[in-house]
Design a protein around this motif. Structure first.
Motif, short mmCIF file in Angstrom:
data_model
loop_
_atom_site.label_atom_id
_atom_site.label_comp_id
_atom_site.label_asym_id
_atom_site.label_seq_id
_atom_site.Cartn_x
_atom_site.Cartn_y
_atom_site.Cartn_z
N GLN B 13 0.83 -1.21 0.00
CA GLN B 13 0.00 0.00 0.00
C GLN B 13 0.86 1.26 0.00
O GLN B 13 0.43 2.29 -0.52
CB GLN B 13 -1.02 -0.02 1.15
N ILE B 14 2.07 1.16 0.53
CA ILE B 14 3.00 2.31 0.44
C ILE B 14 3.35 2.56 -1.04
O ILE B 14 3.61 3.69 -1.45
CB ILE B 14 4.26 2.05 1.30
N MET B 15 3.29 1.48 -1.83
CA MET B 15 3.55 1.61 -3.27
C MET B 15 2.48 2.44 -3.98
O MET B 15 2.71 2.94 -5.09
CB MET B 15 3.56 0.22 -3.95
N ILE B 16 1.30 2.56 -3.39
CA ILE B 16 0.24 3.36 -4.02
C ILE B 16 0.65 4.83 -3.92
O ILE B 16 0.92 5.32 -2.82
CB ILE B 16 -1.12 3.14 -3.31
N PRO B 17 0.74 5.51 -5.07
CA PRO B 17 1.26 6.89 -5.04
C PRO B 17 0.52 7.79 -4.06
O PRO B 17 1.13 8.65 -3.43
CB PRO B 17 1.08 7.38 -6.49
N GLU B 18 -0.80 7.59 -3.93
CA GLU B 18 -1.59 8.46 -3.04
C GLU B 18 -1.32 8.17 -1.56
O GLU B 18 -1.77 8.91 -0.70
CB GLU B 18 -3.09 8.28 -3.33
N ILE B 19 -0.65 7.06 -1.27
CA ILE B 19 -0.38 6.74 0.13
C ILE B 19 1.09 7.04 0.45
O ILE B 19 1.40 8.03 1.09
CB ILE B 19 -0.75 5.28 0.46
N GLY B 20 2.00 6.20 0.00
CA GLY B 20 3.42 6.42 0.29
C GLY B 20 3.69 6.33 1.79
O GLY B 20 2.80 6.05 2.59
N GLU B 21 4.95 6.55 2.17
CA GLU B 21 5.31 6.46 3.59
C GLU B 21 4.62 7.53 4.43
O GLU B 21 4.20 7.28 5.56
CB GLU B 21 6.83 6.58 3.76
N ALA B 22 4.47 8.71 3.83
CA ALA B 22 3.84 9.81 4.58
C ALA B 22 2.39 9.44 4.90
O ALA B 22 1.91 9.68 6.02
CB ALA B 22 3.90 11.09 3.78
N GLY B 23 1.72 8.84 3.95
CA GLY B 23 0.33 8.43 4.17
C GLY B 23 0.24 7.34 5.22
O GLY B 23 -0.65 7.35 6.08
N GLN B 24 1.16 6.40 5.14
CA GLN B 24 1.15 5.30 6.11
C GLN B 24 1.33 5.84 7.53
O GLN B 24 0.72 5.35 8.48
CB GLN B 24 2.24 4.29 5.76
#
Lengths: 90, 252
Positions: B13-24
């Motif tokens: 899910q970090i691979m999803i551009p809209e999420i990334g590490e910041a989103g996680q």
């Protein structure tokens, strides 16, 4: 004026299985009255004894909530009226 | 900061551009209130925990019954007669021990909600009755936190997202009390509706996508159709309307 009334599936047993029924009228209330004249058993599924819509019924006119004052909403030719039921389960 | 394990666990899910590490990290910091550990609460909690939403506060007063198991996938046969929040905690901790599961076994009331909502970012509706849903709606407005509504019956369900002060609330559609009835349901319906609610929650926490605000999304599993109905703020709503609304009062 004539509108297409889309019936919730629990009501379709009272319209010979028809999902969409054409009804004439200048307001949503007129159209529902015409619907009930075509299929009288719908009356008690939609209205209480004072002819107020039951609390479980929701009316959408052209996919937009018609609440409040649903029955007074003016209807144009070809409008879509959806009758849906509130859901409470989870 | 994410740990090494977390980077591995959430890699896809970090691979999803809209999420990334910041989103996680945003998900990790989030704290959500889930009201109900039944048909809707089960998929909601399981996927919130799997996604790494940091703290899940789950409230339910009931114990597990055999008749729950066709849809309440948080619980198993060995959990019958146990408090639902206990079996839920075990299941969720087993899935992701890094997530904090706070459980409360009590009846939701206007008074108890004050404590339940405290420090939560949002409220998720996984209830089985309208009166308590309206209490959640009101608490969300008073605390100015979002409310994610979902409800089911049979093969049908619906979802609506409420952003207090900005969009229509659940009460804007209120026509009066409805009779409390035992409702028919097959598990796939709350499974699907609960996961639409959870998708909304995750998008809200991440600040991505668009939400089901001012909309009531209806799902009919028999025809496999979705219908999007528009809903507007009702000026005379007794929860959020101009005169009596909880939200408005808070704005003054």
């Amino acid at each position: 004026m004539s509108a297409k009334i889309h019936l919730h599936k629990t009501l379709q047993s009272l319209t010979n299985g028809r999902e969409i029924v054409e009804a004439a009228g200048n307001t949503v209330g007129d159209c529902l009255s015409h619907l009930v004249r075509q299929f009288p058993p719908l009356e008690e599924k939609l209205f209480d004894k004072k002819r107020k819509l039951l609390n479980t019924i929701e009316i959408y006119l052209n996919l937009q909530s018609a609440y409040p004052d649903e029955l007074a909403r003016p209807v144009k030719d070809g409008d879509d009226i959806h009758i849906t039921l509130m859901l409470a389960g989870g | 900061m994410l740990t090494t394990d977390e980077r591995v666990r959430y890699d896809r899910q970090i691979m999803i551009p809209e999420i990334g590490e910041a989103g996680q990290e945003k998900l990790k910091k989030a704290k959500v209130l889930v009201a109900g550990a039944g048909g809707l609460g089960s998929p909601i909690c399981i996927y919130l925990a799997a996604a790494g939403v940091g703290t899940i506060r789950l409230v339910d007063r009931d114990t597990v019954d055999l008749s729950n198991l066709n849809r309440q996938v948080l619980h198993g046969q060995g959990d019958i007669h146990r408090p639902k929040v206990d079996s839920a905690r075990e299941r969720l901790t087993g899935l992701n021990e890094a997530v904090t599961i706070e459980t409360v076994q009590e009846t939701i009331s206007e008074e108890s909600l004050e404590g339940l909502v405290e420090s939560c970012d949002l409220i998720i509706d996984a209830l089985d009755n309208m009166p308590t849903r309206y209490l959640l709606n009101k608490a969300a407005l008073a605390h100015r936190i979002p409310f994610f509504h979902g409800a089911v019956s049979g093969f049908e369900g619906r979802v609506m997202t409420v952003l207090p002060g900005r969009t229509a609330c659940l009460r804007c559609l209120y026509r009066g009390p409805v009779p409390a009835e035992k409702f028919p349901v097959i598990g796939v319906t709350p499974g699907l509706i609960g996961l639409i609610q959870t998708t909304e929650v995750i998008k809200y926490l991440l600040g991505i996508g668009s939400l089901l605000t001012n909309k009531m999304l209806r799902y009919d599993g028999l025809s496999l159709t979705f219908t999007e109905f528009k809903v507007e703020k009702n000026p005379s709503c007794d929860h959020c309307g101009r005169r009596t609304g909880v939200g408005e009062k808070n704005e003054r």
